[in-house]
Design a protein around this motif. Structure first.
Motif, PDB file in Angstrom:
ATOM      1  N   ARG A 187      36.595  24.654  53.185  1.00  0.00           N
ATOM      2  CA  ARG A 187      35.457  23.983  52.541  1.00  0.00           C
ATOM      3  C   ARG A 187      34.799  24.840  51.466  1.00  0.00           C
ATOM      4  O   ARG A 187      34.378  24.320  50.432  1.00  0.00           O
ATOM      5  N   HIS A 188      34.707  26.150  51.703  1.00  0.00           N
ATOM      6  CA  HIS A 188      33.900  26.994  50.830  1.00  0.00           C
ATOM      7  C   HIS A 188      34.691  28.007  50.013  1.00  0.00           C
ATOM      8  O   HIS A 188      34.149  28.601  49.083  1.00  0.00           O
ATOM      9  N   LEU A 189      35.954  28.230  50.366  1.00  0.00           N
ATOM     10  CA  LEU A 189      36.787  29.138  49.587  1.00  0.00           C
ATOM     11  C   LEU A 189      38.031  28.392  49.130  1.00  0.00           C
ATOM     12  O   LEU A 189      37.990  27.201  48.902  1.00  0.00           O
ATOM     13  N   ASP A 190      39.137  29.118  48.998  1.00  0.00           N
ATOM     14  CA  ASP A 190      40.383  28.499  48.552  1.00  0.00           C
ATOM     15  C   ASP A 190      41.384  28.460  49.697  1.00  0.00           C
ATOM     16  O   ASP A 190      42.585  28.617  49.487  1.00  0.00           O
ATOM     17  N   GLY A 191      40.872  28.254  50.928  1.00  0.00           N
ATOM     18  CA  GLY A 191      41.745  28.223  52.095  1.00  0.00           C
ATOM     19  C   GLY A 191      42.023  29.632  52.584  1.00  0.00           C
ATOM     20  O   GLY A 191      41.838  30.614  51.870  1.00  0.00           O
TER      21      GLY A 191
ATOM     22  N   ASP B 140      44.677  31.216  53.001  1.00  0.00           N
ATOM     23  CA  ASP B 140      45.755  31.940  52.327  1.00  0.00           C
ATOM     24  C   ASP B 140      45.574  31.994  50.819  1.00  0.00           C
ATOM     25  O   ASP B 140      46.472  32.455  50.100  1.00  0.00           O
ATOM     26  N   GLY B 141      44.431  31.529  50.318  1.00  0.00           N
ATOM     27  CA  GLY B 141      44.169  31.585  48.887  1.00  0.00           C
ATOM     28  C   GLY B 141      43.871  33.001  48.428  1.00  0.00           C
ATOM     29  O   GLY B 141      43.509  33.868  49.235  1.00  0.00           O
ATOM     30  N   PRO B 142      44.028  33.294  47.143  1.00  0.00           N
ATOM     31  CA  PRO B 142      43.829  34.667  46.649  1.00  0.00           C
ATOM     32  C   PRO B 142      42.408  35.187  46.864  1.00  0.00           C
ATOM     33  O   PRO B 142      42.218  36.373  47.142  1.00  0.00           O
ATOM     34  N   VAL B 143      41.407  34.314  46.753  1.00  0.00           N
ATOM     35  CA  VAL B 143      40.025  34.763  46.939  1.00  0.00           C
ATOM     36  C   VAL B 143      39.778  35.131  48.401  1.00  0.00           C
ATOM     37  O   VAL B 143      39.214  36.189  48.710  1.00  0.00           O
ATOM     38  N   ALA B 144      40.207  34.267  49.322  1.00  0.00           N
ATOM     39  CA  ALA B 144      40.023  34.543  50.754  1.00  0.00           C
ATOM     40  C   ALA B 144      40.774  35.799  51.168  1.00  0.00           C
ATOM     41  O   ALA B 144      40.251  36.628  51.929  1.00  0.00           O
TER      42      ALA B 144
ATOM     43  N   GLU C 193      38.368  28.927  40.852  1.00  0.00           N
ATOM     44  CA  GLU C 193      39.505  28.916  39.933  1.00  0.00           C
ATOM     45  C   GLU C 193      39.454  30.109  38.989  1.00  0.00           C
ATOM     46  O   GLU C 193      40.457  30.801  38.770  1.00  0.00           O
ATOM     47  N   ALA C 194      38.260  30.385  38.440  1.00  0.00           N
ATOM     48  CA  ALA C 194      38.106  31.531  37.536  1.00  0.00           C
ATOM     49  C   ALA C 194      38.332  32.840  38.279  1.00  0.00           C
ATOM     50  O   ALA C 194      38.925  33.781  37.741  1.00  0.00           O
ATOM     51  N   ALA C 195      37.869  32.914  39.539  1.00  0.00           N
ATOM     52  CA  ALA C 195      38.024  34.132  40.325  1.00  0.00           C
ATOM     53  C   ALA C 195      39.488  34.398  40.643  1.00  0.00           C
ATOM     54  O   ALA C 195      39.936  35.551  40.631  1.00  0.00           O
TER      55      ALA C 195
ATOM     56  N   LEU D  87      41.294  37.733  39.625  1.00  0.00           N
ATOM     57  CA  LEU D  87      41.950  38.582  40.609  1.00  0.00           C
ATOM     58  C   LEU D  87      43.381  38.902  40.208  1.00  0.00           C
ATOM     59  O   LEU D  87      43.858  40.037  40.376  1.00  0.00           O
ATOM     60  N   ALA D  88      44.079  37.904  39.689  1.00  0.00           N
ATOM     61  CA  ALA D  88      45.457  38.134  39.252  1.00  0.00           C
ATOM     62  C   ALA D  88      45.493  39.162  38.117  1.00  0.00           C
ATOM     63  O   ALA D  88      46.337  40.071  38.103  1.00  0.00           O
ATOM     64  N   GLU D  89      44.569  39.025  37.171  1.00  0.00           N
ATOM     65  CA  GLU D  89      44.509  39.965  36.048  1.00  0.00           C
ATOM     66  C   GLU D  89      44.154  41.373  36.534  1.00  0.00           C
ATOM     67  O   GLU D  89      44.768  42.365  36.115  1.00  0.00           O
ATOM     68  N   SER D  90      43.146  41.453  37.417  1.00  0.00           N
ATOM     69  CA  SER D  90      42.715  42.752  37.925  1.00  0.00           C
ATOM     70  C   SER D  90      43.813  43.427  38.746  1.00  0.00           C
ATOM     71  O   SER D  90      44.025  44.644  38.650  1.00  0.00           O
ATOM     72  N   THR D  91      44.504  42.644  39.562  1.00  0.00           N
ATOM     73  CA  THR D  91      45.576  43.191  40.386  1.00  0.00           C
ATOM     74  C   THR D  91      46.679  43.782  39.521  1.00  0.00           C
ATOM     75  O   THR D  91      47.142  44.906  39.749  1.00  0.00           O
ATOM     76  N   GLY D  92      47.078  43.032  38.498  1.00  0.00           N
ATOM     77  CA  GLY D  92      48.107  43.533  37.588  1.00  0.00           C
ATOM     78  C   GLY D  92      47.665  44.799  36.875  1.00  0.00           C
ATOM     79  O   GLY D  92      48.440  45.765  36.754  1.00  0.00           O
ATOM     80  N   TYR D  93      46.408  44.817  36.444  1.00  0.00           N
ATOM     81  CA  TYR D  93      45.896  45.981  35.722  1.00  0.00           C
ATOM     82  C   TYR D  93      45.874  47.216  36.613  1.00  0.00           C
ATOM     83  O   TYR D  93      46.366  48.293  36.224  1.00  0.00           O
TER      84      TYR D  93
END
Length: 392
Positions: free
Chosen positions: A67-71, A73-77, A180-182, A186-192
């Motif tokens: 309900r409040h995150l991206d599930g 298994d989502g990248p934010v959670a 969605e923006a997070a 996160l993907a950009e930060s992880t790669g960096y």
């Protein structure tokens, strides 16, 4: 009384905190969500091993994350669960000990000359007026955390922007657009940071990133770097801005600080008590816990209102007064127990240096022609978006 979790973050939450302390110190919103507002109770739960900082310990965590995150298994959670501040021992202890070297008194003291020079330069560059947030506190804290970690100067602004985006997901309610923006950030930060970690493996330097790379997995380093950028600049920027704002609102105390610079340490501590950057924290009960004759069931999310506890008259005499000479009580702005803020010594030093530099260069300053703007609610963080000031 009927309160909503969102309603805790209001322009002036302190009357609400006082009402909670007096009328419902252990307040049930529903069986799975409780608010704690008295000092003794907040302190007790911070020290109680039956209360965990792991949000996934909630029985309804899967539904809550949907309900409040991206599930779950989502990248934010997954990012949130990877931060050691949300872990229990022994994993929490293992990761925390790896950071200790960067936050010892000696390590913090070694950073002071560089910070003092940067603070003096920023005040000098401002001329006769500035926005405390964007022209002083933010560049000061960004410089320090960037140098501590070993992030190149040209990349720091981008790292801060990404950290601010992901940090918004720590709010009680996260809009889909923010998630969605997070995820993208996160993907950009992880790669960096994975790339930076690899460079530190082949070209080690005298920085925290190199030290962490030697003892952590690459993913642990990335999670830690993201946590440090979030906690290392955002909360301390808020502390500095809140300090200047509170002092301007209490001219007698500001005059006293001008006359007696030795009170600077006490002034920062009183700001931390009176207007903490982080207003509340969250625990989950692993077993039933009784407070004030009320039993909180196992599996409940418990909001610990440290900002309310910091104004409890049972701990702080005359708590609504801002007094930089106060000696009573021990505030909870940095928590307590095993999750006591690791960066507390660094945050204290940054605020002391910032205020000291401002008072030294501008013996008299006042609010600018424009009104201060308080930042929109972002989880537990209480800060200002703009704080214009000028020399008298």
């Amino acid at each position: 009384m009927t309160y909503t979790f969102e309603g805790l973050v209001v322009p002036d939450p302190y009357p609400l905190y006082r009402e909670l302390r007096e009328r419902a110190p252990v307040h049930r919103i529903h069986d799975a969500l409780w608010l704690i507002s008295r000092y003794a109770d907040v302190r007790a739960l911070l020290l109680d091993p039956r209360a965990t900082s792991d949000p996934a310990a909630r029985p309804d965590y899967r539904d809550w994350a949907e309900r409040h995150l991206d599930g779950v298994d989502g990248p934010v959670a997954r990012w949130q669960r990877s931060m050691f501040v949300f872990m229990d021992d022994p994993e929490h202890r293992r990761l925390r000990q790896l950071f200790q070297q960067a936050f010892t008194p000696a390590s913090v003291h070694a950073l002071r000359p560089r910070l003092e020079a940067e603070a003096a330069e920023l005040v000098k560059a401002a001329g006769t007026s500035m926005d405390v947030v964007s022209e002083f506190a933010l560049p000061l804290t960004t410089t320090l955390i960037g140098e501590l970690l070993g992030v190149p100067q040209e990349d720091r602004a981008t790292c801060v922007r990404r950290a601010e985006i992901t940090g918004r997901t720590l709010a009680p309610i996260v809009p889909p657009a923010v998630l969605e923006a997070a995820a993208e950030s996160l993907a950009e930060s992880t790669g960096y940071f994975l790339d930076l970690v690899e460079r530190r493996r082949t070209e080690p330097r005298d920085d925290l990133l190199t030290a962490l790379t030697a003892v952590m997995t690459p993913q642990e380093v990335v999670s830690s770097a993201l946590l440090l950028f979030n906690a290392g600049h955002e909360t301390t920027t808020a502390l500095i801005a809140n300090a200047v704002h509170v002092l301007l609102g209490h001219p007698g105390q500001l005059d006293l600080l001008r006359e007696t610079p030795s009170l600077l340490t006490g002034a920062v501590e009183e700001v931390l008590r009176f207007e903490p950057s982080f207003q509340f924290g969250l625990k989950v009960t692993r077993a039933p816990i009784e407070l004030d004759g009320v039993t909180i069931p196992a599996g409940a999310a418990v909001v610990l209102l440290n900002a309310a506890a910091n104004r409890d008259p049972a701990e702080f005499p005359d708590p609504e007064r801002f007094l930089i000479t106060r000696s009573e009580g021990r505030h909870l702005a940095f928590g307590m127990g095993m999750h006591h803020c690791l960066g507390a010594p660094l945050a204290r030093m940054e605020a002391q240096v910032a205020l000291g530099a401002l008072l030294a260069a501008w013996p008299c300053f006042e609010l600018g022609p424009d009104e201060p703007v308080r930042a929109a609610p972002a989880g537990a963080l209480r800060t200002l978006e703009r704080l214009p000031i000028r020399r008298c």
